[in-house]
Design a protein around this motif. Structure first.
Motif, PDB file in Angstrom:
ATOM      1  N   ILE A  12       0.835  -1.201   0.000  1.00 18.84           N
ATOM      2  CA  ILE A  12       0.000   0.000   0.000  1.00 18.84           C
ATOM      3  C   ILE A  12       0.867   1.246   0.000  1.00 18.84           C
ATOM      4  O   ILE A  12       0.612   2.210  -0.730  1.00 18.84           O
ATOM      5  CB  ILE A  12      -0.948  -0.013   1.221  1.00 18.84           C
ATOM      6  N   ARG A  13       1.905   1.276   0.809  1.00 17.08           N
ATOM      7  CA  ARG A  13       2.791   2.440   0.875  1.00 17.08           C
ATOM      8  C   ARG A  13       3.493   2.654  -0.468  1.00 17.08           C
ATOM      9  O   ARG A  13       3.680   3.791  -0.902  1.00 17.08           O
ATOM     10  CB  ARG A  13       3.837   2.270   1.985  1.00 17.08           C
ATOM     11  N   ILE A  18       4.117   5.830  -5.514  1.00 18.87           N
ATOM     12  CA  ILE A  18       4.090   5.905  -6.980  1.00 18.87           C
ATOM     13  C   ILE A  18       3.043   6.920  -7.432  1.00 18.87           C
ATOM     14  O   ILE A  18       3.270   7.696  -8.366  1.00 18.87           O
ATOM     15  CB  ILE A  18       3.827   4.509  -7.576  1.00 18.87           C
ATOM     16  N   THR A  19       1.890   6.933  -6.762  1.00 17.04           N
ATOM     17  CA  THR A  19       0.838   7.888  -7.105  1.00 17.04           C
ATOM     18  C   THR A  19       1.317   9.319  -6.882  1.00 17.04           C
ATOM     19  O   THR A  19       1.078  10.200  -7.705  1.00 17.04           O
ATOM     20  CB  THR A  19      -0.423   7.611  -6.259  1.00 17.04           C
ATOM     21  N   TRP A  20       1.985   9.562  -5.769  1.00 13.86           N
ATOM     22  CA  TRP A  20       2.517  10.907  -5.490  1.00 13.86           C
ATOM     23  C   TRP A  20       3.542  11.314  -6.541  1.00 13.86           C
ATOM     24  O   TRP A  20       3.573  12.450  -6.989  1.00 13.86           O
ATOM     25  CB  TRP A  20       3.152  10.967  -4.110  1.00 13.86           C
ATOM     26  N   GLN A  21       4.404  10.373  -6.935  1.00 19.76           N
ATOM     27  CA  GLN A  21       5.411  10.685  -7.951  1.00 19.76           C
ATOM     28  C   GLN A  21       4.752  11.026  -9.279  1.00 19.76           C
ATOM     29  O   GLN A  21       5.193  11.938  -9.979  1.00 19.76           O
ATOM     30  CB  GLN A  21       6.378   9.515  -8.114  1.00 19.76           C
TER      31      GLN A  21
END
Length: 54
Positions: A12-13, A18-21
């Motif tokens: 999950i982390r 990856i989403t933030w990047q």
């Protein structure tokens, strides 16, 4: 069971990171596009001014 829980938490982390990047890269790309568009406009305008003076 604890290993599976820790593994799921780490997965999950990783997905969140990856989403933030991806969001950061979209912001950087949008900024670069804005700078490129204004630079291109100034370049074309400069060419036209040089041509009118001749």
């Amino acid at each position: 069971m604890l290993n599976e829980l820790i593994g799921s938490f780490l997965d999950i982390r990783m997905v969140k990171a990856i989403t933030w990047q991806n969001a950061d890269m979209r912001g950087v790309s949008a900024g670069a596009a804005a700078v490129a568009a204004s630079t291109m406009t100034a370049w074309v305008h400069g060419m036209n001014v040089a041509h009118r003076r001749s």
